[in-house]
Design an enzyme around this catalytic site. Structure first.
Site, short mmCIF file in Angstrom:
data_model
loop_
_atom_site.label_atom_id
_atom_site.label_comp_id
_atom_site.label_asym_id
_atom_site.label_seq_id
_atom_site.Cartn_x
_atom_site.Cartn_y
_atom_site.Cartn_z
N CYS A 40 7.48 104.36 88.29
CA CYS A 40 7.04 102.95 88.85
C CYS A 40 5.38 103.24 88.52
O CYS A 40 4.76 102.00 88.38
CB CYS A 40 7.27 103.08 90.42
SG CYS A 40 8.90 103.86 90.81
N ASP A 41 4.68 104.30 88.99
CA ASP A 41 3.23 104.38 89.03
C ASP A 41 2.68 105.17 87.75
O ASP A 41 1.41 104.98 87.51
CB ASP A 41 2.94 105.07 90.43
CG ASP A 41 3.46 104.22 91.46
OD1 ASP A 41 3.44 103.14 91.44
OD2 ASP A 41 3.79 104.89 92.44
N CYS A 81 6.86 108.55 92.29
CA CYS A 81 7.81 107.80 91.30
C CYS A 81 7.06 107.52 89.88
O CYS A 81 6.04 106.66 89.76
CB CYS A 81 8.17 106.48 91.83
SG CYS A 81 9.20 105.49 90.61
#
Ligand SMILES: Cc1cc2nc3c(=O)[nH]c(=O)nc-3n(C[C@H](O)[C@H](O)[C@H](O)COP(=O)(O)OP(=O)(O)OC[C@H]3O[C@@H](n4cnc5c(N)ncnc54)[C@H](O)[C@@H]3O)c2cc1C
Length: 311
Positions: free
Chosen positions: A136-137, A133
């Site tokens: 997200c990261d 992701c």
């Protein structure tokens, strides 16, 4: 009498839209998801190809917006993962971890999850350098070099999102060329922040304590090399979330649920929609379309129509 007319398993674009259409047709509807509304699209920064949003819509906005429509239409939402489905006395018994819910019809829209590479030390670094992701990261890797593994739409979109976040990427693709949308290929190919290595596989994740590289192999020359990357974003396909159906229905070779064009499965009152069904186009809008179709078909099934198109 059943608890609900229609139970929908999965709160991604397919399940949310199914619940919306089911509720708007006056059906007592329950939507189940272990995580909340959104599904896989939560992992997308900006969804640029969902009709009606010319400027794009953030992935984390789309689900809650549809969920609001579901609630306004009278649909219920429950947190829970479906672990089994049973046919009992002409109804479906939907078994979740906390309880069992009966329904006249069930729509399975449980989507898919990221496939792993299955290489040494991948598990060890999962969530600590290995990610699925970028939204997200990605922010953890600003100004650093990461590898994106894969060559389809998901890998290209991950790369575009990483570029937006100021992360440099090297795409490691086992095939000779990309197999995604031309728009994404053009954008990635033109980027100064992106290097591409086709016909290359990742053999091992490297690092002591923290991830600091990958060993790759050039499939054309068989030459092995180490790339000094700080993270690895894996997008090499998806696995359908259908394990709980293994003893319920015949799945196809990929583990997806075969349906007809009305999203009707081989079992009475059981429908499937979105990425979880066979031959899905695997896009948010096609998943939503499947969900709407499944809800109309389920509504007509409950009304006693011989077939959805005969209503
Ligand atoms: C990185 C990435 C970027 C993408 N970008 C785009 C894009 O820009 N545009 C686009 O159109 N598409 C994009 N896609 C594809 C899109 O996300 C999917 O096609 C779409 O989300 C499929 O919707 P779905 O409802 O079928 O499944 P999902 O969105 O996968 O939702 C399934 C839901 O089911 C739930 N679930 C799983 N198991 C159970 C269970 N046992 N019981 C109950 N609930 C369960 C999950 O928690 C999840 O919420 C992208 C995908 C990825 C991975």
């Amino acid at each position: 009498m059943a608890d609900y007319d229609i139970v929908v398993a999965g709160g991604g674009p397919a399940g949310l839209t199914a619940a919306l259409f089911a509720a708007r047709q006056g059906r007592n509807t329950c939507l189940l998801d272990p995580l909340g509304a959104g599904g896989s699209i939560l992992n997308t920064g900006l969804v640029e190809d969902f009709p009606g949003f010319p400027e794009g819509v953030p992935g984390f906005d789309l689900g809650p917006r549809i969920q609001e429509q579901v609630a306004d239409a009278g649909g219920s939402f429950e947190v829970g993962a479906v672990v089994d489905l049973k046919r009992r006395d002409g109804e479906w018994l939907v078994v979740t971890e906390p309880r069992q819910i009966s329904a006249g019809a069930a729509i399975v829209a449980t989507g898919s999850r990221a496939r792993k590479l299955g290489i040494p030390r991948e598990e060890e670094f999962e969530g600590r350098g290995v990610s699925h992701c970028a939204t997200c990261d990605g922010p953890f890797f600003r100004d650093k070099l990461v590898a994106v593994v894969g060559g389809g739409d998901s890998a290209l979109l991950e790369t575009i999102e990483l570029e937006r976040l100021g992360v440099r990427s090297v795409i490691v693709n086992a095939r000779e060329s990309f197999c995604g949308q031309e728009t994404y290929i053009r954008r990635v190919s033109a980027s100064a922040l992106v290097e591409v290595r086709h016909q290359t596989t990742v053999e091992e994740i490297l690092g002591k304590g923290h991830l600091d590289g990958i060993r790759v192999r050039d499939l054309a020359t068989e030459a092995s090399a180490v790339l000094d990357v700080s993270g690895v974003f894996v997008q090499v396909g998806r696995i359908p979330n259908t394990e709980f159906l293994a003893d319920v229905i015949d799945l196809d070779e990929q583990g997806c649920i075969p349906t007809d064009i009305w999203m009707t499965s081989e079992l009475p009152g059981l429908f499937a929609a979105g990425d979880v069904r066979s031959n899905s186009a695997a896009q948010a809008i096609t998943a939503a379309g499947d969900g709407a179709t499944a809800a109309v078909a389920a509504h007509r099934y409950l009304a006693g129509s011989a077939s959805p198109s005969a209503a």
